[in-house]
Design a protein around this motif. Structure first.
Motif, short mmCIF file in Angstrom:
data_model
loop_
_atom_site.label_atom_id
_atom_site.label_comp_id
_atom_site.label_asym_id
_atom_site.label_seq_id
_atom_site.Cartn_x
_atom_site.Cartn_y
_atom_site.Cartn_z
N MET A 210 0.81 -1.22 0.00
CA MET A 210 0.00 0.00 0.00
C MET A 210 0.85 1.27 0.00
N ASP A 211 1.99 1.27 0.68
CA ASP A 211 2.87 2.44 0.66
C ASP A 211 3.38 2.71 -0.75
N LEU A 212 3.77 1.64 -1.44
CA LEU A 212 4.23 1.78 -2.82
C LEU A 212 3.11 2.31 -3.70
N SER A 213 1.92 1.79 -3.50
CA SER A 213 0.78 2.24 -4.30
C SER A 213 0.54 3.73 -4.14
N LYS A 214 0.58 4.21 -2.89
CA LYS A 214 0.40 5.64 -2.64
C LYS A 214 1.50 6.46 -3.31
N ALA A 215 2.74 5.95 -3.23
CA ALA A 215 3.87 6.66 -3.84
C ALA A 215 3.70 6.77 -5.35
N PHE A 216 3.24 5.70 -5.98
CA PHE A 216 3.05 5.72 -7.44
C PHE A 216 1.92 6.66 -7.83
N LYS A 217 0.87 6.71 -7.04
CA LYS A 217 -0.23 7.63 -7.32
C LYS A 217 0.24 9.09 -7.22
N GLU A 218 1.10 9.35 -6.26
CA GLU A 218 1.65 10.70 -6.11
C GLU A 218 2.54 11.05 -7.30
N ARG A 219 3.31 10.06 -7.77
CA ARG A 219 4.17 10.28 -8.94
C ARG A 219 3.31 10.56 -10.17
N ALA A 220 2.18 9.88 -10.28
CA ALA A 220 1.28 10.11 -11.41
C ALA A 220 0.73 11.53 -11.36
#
Length: 296
Positions: A210-220
């Motif tokens: 989930m932390d990675l998922s949040k990070a990728f959404k922020e990068r998007a």
């Protein structure tokens, strides 16, 4: 690659703690550096600053917990190699500050704080991206399932699904999608980058990362904002040059200042410095020019 991090109180420049990799343990956190960061953070929560052969990416965190009475704001900064892309560390840096707020920062000794900071750095700053290595991710997911298999029926079902996703090579798929997203980002194909970062977020969720998922959404989100911000910066730059040609020094310095602020938000260190210095020079020229005009 990140070289370490440090944390200080925004109001009085007191360093709460630091963690530096062994090869960079001689790095000195000077008062001059802290003052420069504070000046920049008066305008921006995130800040990117080049110093000598490295760079500092920092985030000003507003405390919202009961700590706020004694510690309203603190800054967490990470040291990066000069050529490192700072954008990739922004989500993890913000996450790390949230983790720091959970600690009783005021009562911790320096040694205790350093130990907590090292742990947070290793969990949320550096390994957030190193963890994408497929073998490392497989090992982590498998270790997670070991505890779940000893749990209730629901946990066992989730564990079995995770193991199936390992067999389906989802860690390799995630690594591949992330690589495409990063390449697109560096090529300034920001729409392609955003789409692939969101795909990576979906796969990360499947693996319960989930932390990675949040990070990728922020990068998007950042990827999608860059084109419009870049256009605004170039528009201000063009207006600044036109105003200068017309000898409108006041307007030129204002436009350069706005271009500098956007360049800073985009973490374009060279552009930010160029526009800021030009703005400052034109402001001084305008003030001198006005002064002597009044004396005529």
């Amino acid at each position: 690659m990140a070289r370490g991090c440090f944390c200080y109180i925004f109001s009085d420049l007191k360093v709460l703690g630091q963690y530096l990799k062994k090869e960079y343990s001689n790095f000195k956190i000077s008062n001059d550096l802290l003052l420069r960061l504070n000046l920049d953070h008066e305008k921006n929560a995130f800040n990117y600053l080049k110093i000598k052969d490295m760079a500092v990416l920092s985030y000003l965190h507003e405390v919202t917990s009961k700590l706020r009475r004694n510690l309203p704001r603190f800054v967490l900064a990470i040291l990066l190699e000069e050529e490192e892309d700072p954008e990739r560390f922004r989500p993890s840096l913000k996450k790390a500050t949230n983790e720091l707020e959970k600690l009783d920062l005021i009562s911790l000794s320096r040694e205790e704080f350093d130990e907590h900071l090292k742990k947070i750095y290793e969990e949320h700053v550096e390994t957030l991206f190193d963890i994408l290595d497929p073998e490392n991710m497989k090992e982590r997911v498998i270790n997670r399932t070991k505890n779940m298999l000893n749990g209730g029926r629901k946990d066992r079902k989730i564990a079995q699904e995770l193991l199936e996703k390992i067999e389906e090579k989802l860690p390799e798929k995630l690594y591949s999608i992330y690589t495409i997203a990063e390449q697109a980002f560096k090529s300034e194909d920001h729409e392609k980058a955003a789409k692939n970062f969101l795909k990576a977020a979906e796969v990360a969720e499947e693996l319960l990362e989930m932390d990675l998922s949040k990070a990728f959404k922020e990068r998007a989100r950042i990827s999608r904002e860059i084109p419009s911000l870049s256009k605004k910066m170039e528009d201000f730059h063009s207006k600044a040059k036109n105003a200068l040609r017309n000898e409108d020094f006041h307007q030129s310095y204002l436009y350069y200042k706005k271009a500098s602020e956007i360049a800073k938000e985009l973490m374009l260190g060279d552009k930010e410095e160029e526009f800021r210095l030009k703005s400052k020079a034109l402001q001084e020229f305008y003030q001198v020019d006005q002064r002597f005009r009044k004396n005529k």
